[in-house]
Motif scaffolding. Structure first.
Motif, PDB file in Angstrom:
ATOM      1  N   UNK A  24     -24.645   9.952  35.525  1.00 48.26           N
ATOM      2  CA  UNK A  24     -24.806  10.480  34.161  1.00 48.26           C
ATOM      3  C   UNK A  24     -23.748   9.888  33.218  1.00 48.26           C
ATOM      4  N   UNK A  25     -22.542   9.691  33.731  1.00 40.93           N
ATOM      5  CA  UNK A  25     -21.487   9.079  32.899  1.00 40.93           C
ATOM      6  C   UNK A  25     -21.915   7.661  32.485  1.00 40.93           C
ATOM      7  N   UNK A  55     -15.541  16.557  39.375  1.00 41.68           N
ATOM      8  CA  UNK A  55     -16.502  16.190  38.320  1.00 41.68           C
ATOM      9  C   UNK A  55     -15.844  16.291  36.940  1.00 41.68           C
ATOM     10  N   UNK A  56     -15.066  17.360  36.730  1.00 46.04           N
ATOM     11  CA  UNK A  56     -14.385  17.526  35.432  1.00 46.04           C
ATOM     12  C   UNK A  56     -13.376  16.402  35.191  1.00 46.04           C
ATOM     13  N   UNK A  57     -12.669  15.991  36.264  1.00 51.08           N
ATOM     14  CA  UNK A  57     -11.709  14.880  36.109  1.00 51.08           C
ATOM     15  C   UNK A  57     -12.434  13.574  35.786  1.00 51.08           C
ATOM     16  N   UNK A  58     -13.586  13.375  36.424  1.00 42.78           N
ATOM     17  CA  UNK A  58     -14.370  12.152  36.169  1.00 42.78           C
ATOM     18  C   UNK A  58     -14.843  12.093  34.718  1.00 42.78           C
ATOM     19  N   UNK A  59     -15.323  13.237  34.216  1.00 46.15           N
ATOM     20  CA  UNK A  59     -15.819  13.303  32.830  1.00 46.15           C
ATOM     21  C   UNK A  59     -14.670  13.098  31.844  1.00 46.15           C
ATOM     22  N   UNK A  60     -13.525  13.704  32.156  1.00 49.03           N
ATOM     23  CA  UNK A  60     -12.348  13.565  31.276  1.00 49.03           C
ATOM     24  C   UNK A  60     -11.929  12.094  31.204  1.00 49.03           C
ATOM     25  N   UNK A  61     -11.891  11.443  32.375  1.00 50.52           N
ATOM     26  CA  UNK A  61     -11.510  10.035  32.416  1.00 50.52           C
ATOM     27  C   UNK A  61     -12.478   9.189  31.580  1.00 50.52           C
ATOM     28  N   UNK A  66     -19.278  15.811  27.897  1.00 51.78           N
ATOM     29  CA  UNK A  66     -20.184  16.476  28.842  1.00 51.78           C
ATOM     30  C   UNK A  66     -19.427  17.648  29.454  1.00 51.78           C
ATOM     31  N   UNK A  67     -20.040  18.823  29.358  1.00 54.89           N
ATOM     32  CA  UNK A  67     -19.375  20.007  29.891  1.00 54.89           C
ATOM     33  C   UNK A  67     -19.869  20.276  31.309  1.00 54.89           C
ATOM     34  N   UNK A  68     -18.931  20.425  32.252  1.00 53.75           N
ATOM     35  CA  UNK A  68     -19.291  20.766  33.630  1.00 53.75           C
ATOM     36  C   UNK A  68     -19.105  22.271  33.801  1.00 53.75           C
ATOM     37  N   UNK A  69     -20.177  22.955  34.208  1.00 48.27           N
ATOM     38  CA  UNK A  69     -20.086  24.410  34.399  1.00 48.27           C
ATOM     39  C   UNK A  69     -20.411  24.728  35.858  1.00 48.27           C
ATOM     40  N   UNK A  70     -19.617  25.614  36.456  1.00 44.02           N
ATOM     41  CA  UNK A  70     -19.794  25.988  37.862  1.00 44.02           C
ATOM     42  C   UNK A  70     -20.220  27.445  37.936  1.00 44.02           C
ATOM     43  N   UNK A  71     -21.206  27.736  38.780  1.00 41.32           N
ATOM     44  CA  UNK A  71     -21.628  29.133  38.897  1.00 41.32           C
ATOM     45  C   UNK A  71     -22.298  29.395  40.243  1.00 41.32           C
TER      46      UNK A  71
END
Length: 437
Positions: A24-25, A55-61, A66-71
């Motif tokens: 997706x990135x 995943x959040x670190x990958x998106x930040x880099x 893109x917001x990563x939400x966990x549930x």
């Protein structure tokens, strides 16, 4: 109008998720994923948190919004989703170990998606997937369900026949791996290779092979006969092919055909691994543990190359490519699992098949592939009969249909052995099979 796309991945704590995130990135400019929800169950919470933080670190880099939400709340995640991907494993790898070891203890092939093991994975998974489908019909009725959970063919079959949602696509990395192997053999970019895929999931043939639109089937088949093709997937042992057989076949087989065309050799190899406690499921369990140790490293912000040792490498790339083509109405050709609708003559129109399709905003349009060559037709029809019976048995909790399904499967030597395997596996998996209670 909302900006961007909402994607929900059920089984988000899977070791494959970093590959999905990377996909997706890479495509963000074409496919603006606004929210990616990773969903798992209570027993998968630790893995979900580990993968989610990576995943959040990958998106930040990558520097994208893109917001990563966990549930752990599937219904919360599904609300107003555009695409839902499923990559779950009911009973986790311990159940897969039983699927492989119990048949092997009786001298029968034990494999995740074929024979007795594939049947029991379907039994555990189909009710769960239909439950997800039911939630989707209520919470995101316009979303596409893209299933990668194995056995993908049987799960697609169940969804098409018994699900509420008509926007269902099954996906597998094997055809992609076949294209990649041909591209490597011809030393060209994979994008230049196309194939006419015909068959079922893990039972698909490359009927014709093209390079830049020119037919190269004979050349490729000669190269395969000469042993020039590398391994296609990590999880099926590559024993090579008899050159005369490959020339006579005239179509590119997939790796899973080895369980049928090289049954004795594959069983012998599996029994050796079984005696050492090295079944594929046990190897994968160790690989998974190593991957999650890597994922915990707070300095890791890319997909680690070790992930490619997993059998499903590149599946996420296939998933991202498919979603991108639907979203952007690309009209390109991709192999997916869909309702047959006449694509393969002689197979029921309502059945799931794996064929080349044109991918549009309205989903995949199967390309007419004509009849299966006579040399492949018998085996494919037998496996389709097996799949149909397995799906009916899974939904009805029918012991009789399960017994007949297993007996007609080419990997099971007799009706006596079918009953032994069925009874043992039903007891071994009873916690996940309420429909058979």
């Amino acid at each position: 109008m909302k900006k961007g796309i909402k994607i929900v991945t059920i089984g988000g704590g899977s070791s494959y998720t970093p590959e999905l995130v990377e996909g997706f990135i890479k495509r963000y400019n074409e496919l603006p994923v606004r929210e990616l929800w990773l969903v798992d169950i209570e027993s998968g919470k630790e893995k979900l948190d580990t993968v989610g933080e990576l995943a959040k670190r990958m998106v930040k880099k990558a520097g994208i919004p893109m917001e990563i939400k966990l549930t752990l709340d599937r219904r919360e995640a599904l609300k107003d989703a555009d695409f839902v991907t499923t990559q779950l494993r009911v009973g986790l790898l311990d159940s897969r170990i039983k699927d492989e070891r119990i048949p092997l203890s009786h001298g029968v092939i034990g494999q995740e998606t074929n024979g007795a093991g594939g049947m029991f994975k379907a039994f555990r998974t189909i009710p769960v997937i239909l439950d997800i489908d039911k939630d989707m019909s209520e919470l995101c009725p316009n979303a596409w369900l893209i299933n990668f959970t194995n056995p993908a063919g049987m799960i697609t079959e169940a969804l098409l026949r018994y699900g509420r949602n008509k926007k269902v696509i099954g996906l597998c990395n094997v055809p992609l791996g076949m294209e990649k192997a041909v591209a490597d053999m011809l030393e060209v970019e994979q994008s230049r290779i196309t194939m006419d895929f015909i068959g079922l999931n893990h039972m698909v043939f490359g009927k014709e092979i093209y390079l830049d639109g020119e037919k190269v089937t004979d050349k490729v088949m000669s190269s395969i006969a000469e042993g020039k093709m590398g391994s296609i997937v990590k999880n099926v042992k590559d024993l090579g092919w008899n050159p005369e057989f490959i020339k006579a076949l005239g179509m590119m087989p997939c790796p899973y055909h080895r369980y049928y065309f090289q049954k004795g050799d594959m069983l012998e190899d599996e029994l050796k691994e079984f005696s050492k406690g090295e079944t594929r499921a046990e190897v994968v369990k160790r690989l998974e543990n190593d991957l999650f140790e890597l994922y915990k490293n707070v300095n890791l912000d890319i997909k680690p190359p070790q992930l490619e040792k997993r059998g499903g490498a590149y599946y996420s790339d296939a998933a991202c490519r498919l979603i991108n083509s639907i979203y952007n109405n690309k009209g390109d050709i991709q192999p997916v699992d869909v309702r047959n609708n006449g694509a393969i003559e002689g197979i029921d129109d309502d059945s799931a098949v794996e064929v080349s399709c044109i991918i549009t905003k309205d989903g995949p349009k199967p390309i007419a592939m004509g009849k299966l060559p006579i040399l492949a037709n018998g085996l494919v029809q037998t496996i389709k009969s097996f799949e149909r019976l397995v799906v009916e048995a899974a939904i009805e909790g029918s012991y009789d249909k399960a017994l007949i399904a297993l007996t007609i499967n080419p990997l099971v030597p007799s009706e006596k052995m079918a009953k032994i395997l069925l009874d043992e596996l039903l007891i071994a998996h009873k916690d996940y099979l309420p429909q058979f209670a």
